[in-house]
Design a protein around this motif. Structure first.
Motif, PDB file in Angstrom:
ATOM      1  N   GLY A 188       0.856  -1.182   0.000  1.00 39.91           N
ATOM      2  CA  GLY A 188       0.000   0.000   0.000  1.00 39.91           C
ATOM      3  C   GLY A 188       0.893   1.232   0.000  1.00 39.91           C
ATOM      4  N   TYR A 189       0.355   2.337   0.525  1.00 40.88           N
ATOM      5  CA  TYR A 189       1.127   3.587   0.538  1.00 40.88           C
ATOM      6  C   TYR A 189       2.410   3.441   1.348  1.00 40.88           C
ATOM      7  CZ  TYR A 189      -3.046   5.695  -1.348  1.00 40.88           C
ATOM      8  OH  TYR A 189      -4.109   6.001  -2.143  1.00 40.88           O
ATOM      9  N   ALA A 190       2.282   2.878   2.541  1.00 45.47           N
ATOM     10  CA  ALA A 190       3.441   2.805   3.435  1.00 45.47           C
ATOM     11  C   ALA A 190       4.494   1.838   2.885  1.00 45.47           C
ATOM     12  CB  ALA A 190       2.980   2.368   4.830  1.00 45.47           C
ATOM     13  N   ASN A 244       2.753  -9.083  -1.011  1.00 47.19           N
ATOM     14  CA  ASN A 244       1.429  -8.444  -1.050  1.00 47.19           C
ATOM     15  C   ASN A 244       0.386  -9.452  -1.521  1.00 47.19           C
ATOM     16  OD1 ASN A 244      -0.022  -5.828  -0.726  1.00 47.19           O
ATOM     17  ND2 ASN A 244      -0.549  -6.163  -2.868  1.00 47.19           N
ATOM     18  N   LYS A 245      -0.831  -9.252  -1.025  1.00 46.80           N
ATOM     19  CA  LYS A 245      -1.928 -10.178  -1.328  1.00 46.80           C
ATOM     20  C   LYS A 245      -2.210 -10.270  -2.818  1.00 46.80           C
ATOM     21  CE  LYS A 245      -5.386 -10.084   1.839  1.00 46.80           C
ATOM     22  NZ  LYS A 245      -6.627  -9.590   2.457  1.00 46.80           N
ATOM     23  N   THR A 254      -5.940   3.197  -2.102  1.00 48.26           N
ATOM     24  CA  THR A 254      -7.024   3.063  -1.131  1.00 48.26           C
ATOM     25  C   THR A 254      -7.851   4.353  -1.073  1.00 48.26           C
ATOM     26  OG1 THR A 254      -5.587   1.619   0.126  1.00 48.26           O
ATOM     27  CG2 THR A 254      -7.535   2.401   1.261  1.00 48.26           C
ATOM     28  N   VAL A 263      -0.336 -12.812   4.143  1.00 50.91           N
ATOM     29  CA  VAL A 263       0.309 -13.000   5.441  1.00 50.91           C
ATOM     30  C   VAL A 263      -0.743 -13.462   6.449  1.00 50.91           C
ATOM     31  CG1 VAL A 263       1.615 -11.880   7.288  1.00 50.91           C
ATOM     32  CG2 VAL A 263       1.905 -11.118   4.906  1.00 50.91           C
ATOM     33  N   LEU A 302       0.610  -3.545   6.478  1.00 49.95           N
ATOM     34  CA  LEU A 302      -0.522  -4.321   5.946  1.00 49.95           C
ATOM     35  C   LEU A 302      -1.833  -3.546   5.919  1.00 49.95           C
ATOM     36  CD1 LEU A 302       0.367  -7.732   7.600  1.00 49.95           C
ATOM     37  CD2 LEU A 302       0.445  -7.220   5.153  1.00 49.95           C
ATOM     38  N   GLY A 303      -1.816  -2.285   6.339  1.00 44.28           N
ATOM     39  CA  GLY A 303      -3.010  -1.455   6.216  1.00 44.28           C
ATOM     40  C   GLY A 303      -4.104  -1.806   7.216  1.00 44.28           C
ATOM     41  N   ASN A 335      -4.600  -4.102  10.969  1.00 42.53           N
ATOM     42  CA  ASN A 335      -4.744  -5.438  10.388  1.00 42.53           C
ATOM     43  C   ASN A 335      -4.791  -6.514  11.478  1.00 42.53           C
ATOM     44  OD1 ASN A 335      -4.020  -7.940   8.864  1.00 42.53           O
ATOM     45  ND2 ASN A 335      -3.960  -6.451   7.201  1.00 42.53           N
ATOM     46  N   ASP A 358      -1.461   2.199   8.526  1.00 42.01           N
ATOM     47  CA  ASP A 358      -2.648   2.027   9.366  1.00 42.01           C
ATOM     48  C   ASP A 358      -2.468   1.018  10.504  1.00 42.01           C
ATOM     49  OD1 ASP A 358      -3.899   3.885   7.814  1.00 42.01           O
ATOM     50  OD2 ASP A 358      -5.505   2.584   7.094  1.00 42.01           O
ATOM     51  N   THR A 401      -3.790   8.051   8.059  1.00 40.59           N
ATOM     52  CA  THR A 401      -4.051   8.575   6.711  1.00 40.59           C
ATOM     53  C   THR A 401      -2.963   8.118   5.751  1.00 40.59           C
ATOM     54  OG1 THR A 401      -2.758  10.562   7.163  1.00 40.59           O
ATOM     55  CG2 THR A 401      -5.129  10.718   7.537  1.00 40.59           C
ATOM     56  N   ALA A 402      -3.272   8.254   4.469  1.00 41.45           N
ATOM     57  CA  ALA A 402      -2.283   7.942   3.434  1.00 41.45           C
ATOM     58  C   ALA A 402      -1.106   8.914   3.546  1.00 41.45           C
ATOM     59  CB  ALA A 402      -2.933   8.053   2.067  1.00 41.45           C
ATOM     60  N   LYS A 423      -7.249  18.460  -4.479  1.00 45.91           N
ATOM     61  CA  LYS A 423      -7.437  17.014  -4.304  1.00 45.91           C
ATOM     62  C   LYS A 423      -6.705  16.263  -5.413  1.00 45.91           C
ATOM     63  CE  LYS A 423      -9.642  13.483  -2.332  1.00 45.91           C
ATOM     64  NZ  LYS A 423      -9.481  13.167  -0.911  1.00 45.91           N
TER      65      LYS A 423
HETATM   66  P1  FAD Z   1      -2.996   0.356   2.439  1.00 49.37           P
HETATM   67  O1  FAD Z   1      -2.699   1.463   1.502  1.00 49.37           O
HETATM   68  O2  FAD Z   1      -4.421  -0.006   2.632  1.00 49.37           O
HETATM   69  O3  FAD Z   1      -2.187  -0.924   1.955  1.00 49.37           O
HETATM   70  C1  FAD Z   1      -2.189  -2.170   2.601  1.00 49.37           C
HETATM   71  C2  FAD Z   1      -1.717  -3.228   1.620  1.00 49.37           C
HETATM   72  O4  FAD Z   1      -1.533  -4.467   2.304  1.00 49.37           O
HETATM   73  C3  FAD Z   1      -2.711  -3.507   0.494  1.00 49.37           C
HETATM   74  O5  FAD Z   1      -2.035  -3.595  -0.728  1.00 49.37           O
HETATM   75  C4  FAD Z   1      -3.338  -4.845   0.883  1.00 49.37           C
HETATM   76  O6  FAD Z   1      -3.769  -5.607  -0.229  1.00 49.37           O
HETATM   77  C5  FAD Z   1      -2.171  -5.526   1.587  1.00 49.37           C
HETATM   78  N1  FAD Z   1      -2.581  -6.546   2.561  1.00 49.37           N
HETATM   79  C6  FAD Z   1      -3.529  -6.440   3.515  1.00 49.37           C
HETATM   80  N2  FAD Z   1      -3.592  -7.568   4.252  1.00 49.37           N
HETATM   81  C7  FAD Z   1      -2.674  -8.401   3.749  1.00 49.37           C
HETATM   82  C8  FAD Z   1      -2.238  -9.720   4.086  1.00 49.37           C
HETATM   83  N3  FAD Z   1      -2.778 -10.382   5.114  1.00 49.37           N
HETATM   84  N4  FAD Z   1      -1.252 -10.272   3.362  1.00 49.37           N
HETATM   85  C9  FAD Z   1      -0.679  -9.610   2.314  1.00 49.37           C
HETATM   86  N5  FAD Z   1      -1.051  -8.365   1.957  1.00 49.37           N
HETATM   87  C10 FAD Z   1      -2.027  -7.770   2.658  1.00 49.37           C
HETATM   88  N6  FAD Z   1      -6.180   9.135   3.644  1.00 49.37           N
HETATM   89  C11 FAD Z   1      -5.721  10.352   3.285  1.00 49.37           C
HETATM   90  O7  FAD Z   1      -4.614  10.743   3.721  1.00 49.37           O
HETATM   91  N7  FAD Z   1      -6.431  11.174   2.447  1.00 49.37           N
HETATM   92  C12 FAD Z   1      -7.612  10.790   1.891  1.00 49.37           C
HETATM   93  O8  FAD Z   1      -8.234  11.537   1.136  1.00 49.37           O
HETATM   94  C13 FAD Z   1      -8.123   9.491   2.225  1.00 49.37           C
HETATM   95  N8  FAD Z   1      -9.270   9.054   1.655  1.00 49.37           N
HETATM   96  C14 FAD Z   1      -9.683   7.769   1.881  1.00 49.37           C
HETATM   97  C15 FAD Z   1     -10.808   7.302   1.190  1.00 49.37           C
HETATM   98  C16 FAD Z   1     -11.241   5.984   1.361  1.00 49.37           C
HETATM   99  C17 FAD Z   1     -12.423   5.484   0.568  1.00 49.37           C
HETATM  100  C18 FAD Z   1     -10.547   5.139   2.289  1.00 49.37           C
HETATM  101  C19 FAD Z   1     -11.005   3.707   2.508  1.00 49.37           C
HETATM  102  C20 FAD Z   1      -9.439   5.605   3.001  1.00 49.37           C
HETATM  103  C21 FAD Z   1      -8.986   6.914   2.798  1.00 49.37           C
HETATM  104  N9  FAD Z   1      -7.840   7.415   3.455  1.00 49.37           N
HETATM  105  C22 FAD Z   1      -7.365   8.670   3.132  1.00 49.37           C
HETATM  106  C23 FAD Z   1      -7.072   6.583   4.416  1.00 49.37           C
HETATM  107  C24 FAD Z   1      -5.894   5.918   3.708  1.00 49.37           C
HETATM  108  O9  FAD Z   1      -6.355   5.254   2.551  1.00 49.37           O
HETATM  109  C25 FAD Z   1      -5.151   4.926   4.608  1.00 49.37           C
HETATM  110  O10 FAD Z   1      -4.766   5.585   5.788  1.00 49.37           O
HETATM  111  C26 FAD Z   1      -3.909   4.394   3.894  1.00 49.37           C
HETATM  112  O11 FAD Z   1      -4.304   3.610   2.779  1.00 49.37           O
HETATM  113  C27 FAD Z   1      -3.021   3.561   4.804  1.00 49.37           C
HETATM  114  O12 FAD Z   1      -1.913   3.111   4.079  1.00 49.37           O
HETATM  115  P2  FAD Z   1      -1.279   1.674   4.368  1.00 49.37           P
HETATM  116  O13 FAD Z   1      -0.064   1.571   3.519  1.00 49.37           O
HETATM  117  O14 FAD Z   1      -1.138   1.478   5.843  1.00 49.37           O
HETATM  118  O15 FAD Z   1      -2.391   0.643   3.892  1.00 49.37           O
END
Ligand code: FAD
Length: 405
Positions: A12-14, A37-38, A45, A81, A107-108, A266, A300, A316-317, A378
């Motif tokens: 994901g983003y992180a 990644n899954k 996201t 995972v 893992l978000g 997660n 996250d 947040t992202a 945006k």
């Molecule tokens: P993610 O970007 O969700 O990535 C997690 C990754 O891990 C994914 O690729 C997933 O497939 C993978 N994964 C998950 N579980 C497993 C597993 N068990 N095994 C292998 N892989 C796995 N934030 C903002 O800053 N601005 C915004 O405008 C905003 N708008 C949003 C709108 C929506 C509709 C949503 C749902 C969220 C929004 N957010 C926004 C919040 C933001 O999307 C999250 O905070 C951000 O995606 C977190 O990043 P991450 O890398 O932790 O997780």
């Protein structure tokens, strides 16, 4: 000589931000890097509400991970995972096991239903590409079958959105854009469609600037959204929610129920024995898990504490990507046997909440913006995220290039 092995969980983003930075700084001889990644794609996201409402095709919100990877340095494993064993430095996947020297958990989040009866089974959450396209198809199916003999019922055209946070409000904006087209396609009068947003707090977008919130609410109400504030979902059944406001209870029949009022970290975090609050770990300033000097937790799955008032930053992202930069810098230091790790300091530039294609509200560098200025910001934010992960070519392929319309 055996190279240290860095395993990054989640693209994901992180995770992707960590990876793309790391593959620039670390040489082939310094470390082995593995990304898990899954899916074989990354999804934005923060764009999933478009895909869920059907205003953008889901292929616009995702891209192939292999296109971003420097294959000389990084091995990509598509896998899910299940659990992490930090005592043995092992990651357990559904069909495999991996060892690591350094681990990044990115893992978000997941949807959190707070134990509300029937909610998990009978509602949708906008959490992945798979979930988003299921929602889009489900809504379209309700419209498509409305005139089918023997099936006509108004609850087919009722959509309940639980939660008026950012996700809920952005989805409402998109779905109100989509409804006129669905109505045209399936010979339905627009006034037959009901969109109801149920929010437990007295206002949408808790904590956001009240003038902007009023603006957003008025805009969405003007497009047919009915807000039920101070109202909570008590139970969810197939095709209905029971809501409560004060002493009063009401059953709302609706074939589409979207839950957007709760996110958690997660569940892999819970299964792996970390001390966590709903799948989120309060990390050390250098982003490592407490007591685990070779494990970083970002995005996250982590909690970042605001030093000024000890509150927790909302996940947040924006924060996830900034953490990725610090995480990559700190991993590089560890690989090079340096001990002066950087502390993560979030730089909150603001946030913008879209209300469909034609309006938005936001605070950017402390200034309130609405309308076309907010929409422009945006798109800049969305394109910047793509640029940070995949450079200009990714922006040209997947970006929102119609900046001024
Ligand atoms: P993610 O970007 O969700 O990535 C997690 C990754 O891990 C994914 O690729 C997933 O497939 C993978 N994964 C998950 N579980 C497993 C597993 N068990 N095994 C292998 N892989 C796995 N934030 C903002 O800053 N601005 C915004 O405008 C905003 N708008 C949003 C709108 C929506 C509709 C949503 C749902 C969220 C929004 N957010 C926004 C919040 C933001 O999307 C999250 O905070 C951000 O995606 C977190 O990043 P991450 O890398 O932790 O997780």
């Amino acid at each position: 000589l055996l190279k240290p092995k860095i395993v990054i969980l989640g693209a994901g983003y992180a995770g992707l931000m960590t990876l793309t930075r790391l593959q620039k700084t670390i040489s082939v001889n310094e470390a082995e890097i593995v990304l898990v990644n899954k899916h074989d794609y990354h999804y934005e996201t923060t764009w999933l509400h478009h895909a869920a409402a059907g205003t953008l095709h889901h292929d616009r919100v995702r891209f192939n991970i292999n296109n971003l990877i420097d294959r000389n340095k990084v091995k990509f494993i598509q896998g899910t995972v299940v659990e992490i064993n930090t005592d043995k430095n092992k990651v357990i996947l559904e069909n495999d096991e991996l060892s690591y020297d350094y681990l990044v958990i990115a893992l978000g989040g997941e949807s959190e239903t707070f134990g509300i009866k029937g909610l998990k089974e009978n509602s949708f959450a906008i959490v992945s590409v798979n979930a988003a396209r299921k929602i889009r198809n489900h809504i379209e199916y309700q419209f498509a079958t409305y005139h089918t003999e023997g099936e006509k019922s108004d609850d087919k055209l009722t959509i309940v959105v639980g939660g008026a946070g950012f996700t809920g409000m952005e989805f409402l904006g998109e779905i109100t854009d989509r409804i006129p087209k669905l109505c045209r396609d399936y010979d339905i009068e627009e006034n037959q469609v009901k969109i109801i947003c149920v929010e437990a707090a007295d206002s949408p977008l808790a904590g956001f600037d009240s003038d902007l919130v009023k603006y957003a609410m008025a805009y969405l109400e003007g497009r047919g959204v009915q807000f039920k504030l101070g109202t909570r979902i008590k139970e969810c059944k197939q095709g209905a929610v029971i809501v409560q406001s004060g002493e009063e209870e009401e059953e709302i029949k609706a074939k589409t129920i979207i839950w957007s009022a709760g996110v958690r970290g997660n569940s892999v975090i819970d299964r792996s024995g970390f001390e966590a609050n709903k799948g989120r770990v309060i990390v050390q300033p250098d982003l490592r898990a407490p007591g685990k000097d070779n494990v970083f937790i970002i995005g996250d799955c982590s909690i970042v504490v605001n030093k000024t008032d000890n509150s927790h930053y909302p996940p947040t992202a924006q924060i996830a990507m900034q953490q990725g930069v610090t995480c990559a810098a700190n991993l590089t230091k560890l690989i090079r046997k340096k001990s002066d790790l950087e502390a993560f300091v979030p730089n909150i530039r603001g946030s913008v909440c879209s209300l469909g294609e034609n309006d938005a509200i936001g605070i950017v560098y402390g200034k309130k913006v609405v309308g076309s200025r907010a929409l422009f910001m945006k798109k800049v934010i969305d394109n910047r995220a793509l640029y940070m992960m995949g450079g200009a070519s990714l922006v040209f392929k997947k970006g929102k290039l119609n900046l001024f319309s």
